[in-house]
Design a protein around this motif. Sequence first.
Motif, PDB file in Angstrom:
ATOM      1  N   GLU A 255       0.956  -1.133   0.277  1.00 44.07           N
ATOM      2  CA  GLU A 255       0.192  -0.154   0.090  1.00 44.07           C
ATOM      3  C   GLU A 255       0.914   1.065  -0.501  1.00 44.07           C
ATOM      4  O   GLU A 255       1.507   1.430   1.034  1.00 44.07           O
ATOM      5  N   THR A 256       0.159   2.503  -0.920  1.00 46.99           N
ATOM      6  CA  THR A 256       1.099   3.703  -1.162  1.00 46.99           C
ATOM      7  C   THR A 256       3.068   3.693  -1.080  1.00 46.99           C
ATOM      8  O   THR A 256       3.357   4.171  -0.285  1.00 46.99           O
ATOM      9  N   PRO A 288      -0.983   6.524  -4.154  1.00 46.83           N
ATOM     10  CA  PRO A 288      -2.285   7.724  -4.319  1.00 46.83           C
ATOM     11  C   PRO A 288      -2.248   8.032  -5.281  1.00 46.83           C
ATOM     12  O   PRO A 288      -2.051   8.639  -5.950  1.00 46.83           O
ATOM     13  N   ASN A 303      -6.599   6.494  -1.858  1.00 48.20           N
ATOM     14  CA  ASN A 303      -6.175   5.063  -2.182  1.00 48.20           C
ATOM     15  C   ASN A 303      -6.108   4.148  -2.984  1.00 48.20           C
ATOM     16  O   ASN A 303      -6.922   3.927  -3.182  1.00 48.20           O
ATOM     17  N   GLU A 325      -7.519   7.309   7.279  1.00 53.22           N
ATOM     18  CA  GLU A 325      -7.631   8.264   5.417  1.00 53.22           C
ATOM     19  C   GLU A 325      -9.015   9.358   5.394  1.00 53.22           C
ATOM     20  O   GLU A 325      -8.680   9.896   4.617  1.00 53.22           O
TER      21      GLU A 325
END
Length: 503
Positions: A255-256, A288, A303, A325
């Motif tokens: 993630e990211t 992102p 996201n 978030e």
Amino acid sequence: MRSPWFARSLLLTAGALFPLATAPLYWWPVGLVSIAIYCIAMRSVHTVPQAFWRTWAYQFGLFGVGVSWVYVSIHDFGDTSMLLSGLVAMVFAGGLALVPAMVFALRQKLIGQQYAWLSLPVFWFLSEWTRSWFLTGFPWLYAGDAHLYSWLSGWAPVIGSFGISFILVLTCSSLLEFAHKRRIRYLLVLLLWPSGWYLQSQQWTHPVGELKVAAVQGNVTQDMKWDDSMVGPTINLYFGETGKLWGNDLILWPETAITLSYHRFQPYLEELSTIARSHNATVITGIPYKYPEGHELAGEWHNSITATGIGSGLYHKQKLVPFGEFVPLEHWLRGALPFMDLEMSGFLAGPADQKLLQLEKDERLVLIAPFICYEIAYPLLVADMARQADMLVTISNDAWFGDSLGPKQHLGLAQMRALETGRYLLRSTNTGITALVDNKGHIIDQLPVNTRANLSGTAVLREGETPFMIAGVWPLLVLSGLLILMAIPAHYRDQKRRQGDFY
């Protein structure tokens, strides 16, 4: 339990023991004892406030221990004092406990103790189901998720973790009813356990091919991840680690993984796509996504996760983490605490019914259902998206929670979703736990936490739908509705009779 304070203290303790039944320990007999204590306490409830406060005490103990990992993100990475972090964590646990407390207060109001042995599991299910969608949902610490390794795991593809929760509470309440009435029929519930053992051998989905898969665990520390000076080194890190993994069909980043926006990373993405295509490979990464100028949502963020190389697709996360978030009631809360201003805490939720990621393998289109962070905790979301998918991937950045219970529970939830859907699952996280999980929810391989490393393995592509994917929670919702409709008149007659006896 005549003393309300004794009852609540006992229930608080019983609830606090429950997380021992879940990942990583899976001491599920402790969970049964915990639930049994709750059932005993609820059988002697006579008023709505009693039902509310006894349930709240039990659930506060459960969440107070079970989600204590939120303290780490608030204090260590949210720049909030120890005292205030502890207070916020307690308020969070107390708020979560309100949902089941209200559900069981409603039980007492509508049906009282009518059919108590059956209404307890019904309303337990209703409380877990409500918690899965109320205020965006928090599908964590379900009782059924504790039974990944017990006989009841065989029921997961049939009725999901919701259904296993129902069986657990039904087991406890039926045994209590047997102890009270000495009628053998209440012991029939025990047959559900060996039935689960038999169901473990059933194959609800079938293999249709294989993928060589890999996952990169970059281990970029959270305090440095969003530092501008780390952008270049992080890109070099992931390009370098991926260079060791060509030969795999699919390579997954967390993630990211890249903190640049999708459009700013585009030149690197094109370079990565060219290299991946030359190796007949697909790279999937979290990133992102910021809408460019000229778009009606210009400046807004998602996201997201994207596939490049021979694969393609862009998915925006649907289930956002409150305060992590997005900030509920942002106008009033933003800036109240440093924790409310974490990096990337202003995302938009992605739309439903997004297209799956895809790649080609042996002239066959492979569809991959992507899930970002705690989306994998939602049984119904995963079941729905998995229906057309050949495998599942999930990415996360559990560095927010250090070496606490959080990342371990998160992996356990991913394993249960693989079992419910009969699909292989590849999981990549920044600092761990990165893993490959088979269609039975068993870990094939995993990486140690807080280590920069790569994982490689073979994922079996599978098609077909499990009963849970087809029916979801509708059988349990129908059963719940029928019980309530049957019990309300009986409860009303009992109340009228008591009033007549009084007068």
